[in-house]
Every structure is written in C-alpha cells, then in structure tokens.
Design an enzyme around this catalytic site. Sequence first.
Site, short mmCIF file in Angstrom:
data_model
loop_
_atom_site.label_atom_id
_atom_site.label_comp_id
_atom_site.label_asym_id
_atom_site.label_seq_id
_atom_site.Cartn_x
_atom_site.Cartn_y
_atom_site.Cartn_z
CG ASP A 18 -1.75 1.20 1.38
OD1 ASP A 18 -2.34 1.64 0.37
OD2 ASP A 18 -1.83 1.75 2.50
CG ASP A 75 -1.32 7.65 0.80
OD1 ASP A 75 -1.11 8.86 0.88
OD2 ASP A 75 -1.60 7.08 -0.28
#
Length: 226
Positions: A13, A15
Amino acid sequence: MPSDFKLSCVLFDLDGTLVDTAPDLIASLNRALTAHGLTAVAPEAIRPFISYGGGAMVRESVGADTDPELQAAILKTMLDHYQSNIAEYTVFFSGMAETLRIIEARGLKWGVVTNKRKRFTDPLMAALKLTARAACIVSGDTTANSKPHPEPMLEACRQAGVRPQECVYIGDAIHDIAAGKNARMKTLAALYGYLKPGDTPETWGADALIASPEQIPTWIESLTCR
C-alpha cells in the site's frame, strides 16, 4: 505458512505503508479548512483516517452532518493544493528505503497497489524516484474496482508478470488485508501505519503483524530458512 511458498513479489500500500504522506495531506487539508473559514485540525486527530481517503479526512475534520456541498468544496480545495505540493514533506518510513534495497538485492520484484487516484500516485512515485524501480503501480482508478476487491491486486500481478500465490501484500488498513486475502496473496499488517482508534489488526487475518519496515526483510528471510 506452507513450506512450498515461493515469494516473487512484494506489494505495498502507498500511504501509511510505503511512505509517510501524512504531513503533505494534513497540510493540504488545513490549507483548505482555513480557506473556507474553518479551524485547522491537529495532525494527530486526522492521521488515523488518511488510509480511508480525503473524503474521510474532511468528514472527520468538520463532522459528518456538515453541509455536503461545503464538504465537497473543502475536499476539492484540499486535493488541488495537494496535487501541486505532492511531495514537499513526504518521506519514507524509517527503514523502508533500506528494505526496498534488500528486496531488490534478493532479486525480488516489488510494486504498489493503492486506492489513491492516479493523478496523485504517479507524480508522487516520480517525485520519490520510484517509478522505474517498481514492477507495477496500480491506483484506485486503474481498475473498475478498488480495494478490498481483488481486481487491483490481480492487475498488479499482470503488470509485474507474477502469480498472486507468489506475492505478499503489506498494508495498514483492514481493506488492504482483505484485498490481499481475496486475491490469495500472503498479507502483512503494517502496525506503524495510519491505524484508526479501535482498529484491531490482530483480527484482520494477516499472516503476520509488522511493527516497523525493518521487520519485512526478516519475514522474507524466514521463508528461505524453511
């Protein structure tokens, strides 16, 4: 973990997992709030909601019962400012730069699967000089469905030329772990990321909990010792 598991690709992922984008996102949010005559918010109050998008950050800042048109206006101002200041304060989480070097040195591929829109993902990856290093970059609008649907995970595998069963996906939100599991990948929950109050990552079903990026190479190393 099955002894015949073969790791080919590490997927992140963006952020709250690969990089700490909170300073830029919160600065843009506060710029938007003050532009619309509202009070800026404390970073620690909003940081846990970053993984759920700009809309969630705005709602948490102004209250869900605030006029939807005002919320939309704040969000637009925030995102416009963010796009123009995409990596002013964003940095790797401590240990992540070295973790990427270790992954590459082992001959493994790595990539990004994020719900962040392409208009933000691509310039951010470029600003951090990661575009050419990543085997795949999948944004929230790359595919018809976003996480927790498995489609973006499968698109990442297509781009990287690997099978889902050869991947591990690392994320800091329940929808990240669900997306990885839905695609039949191994999953690691990033405890150092943007966890919300009340989150219980130990119940998400991840294959392991990672307290820091430095633990990722250790997890990878454990695979070669089986």
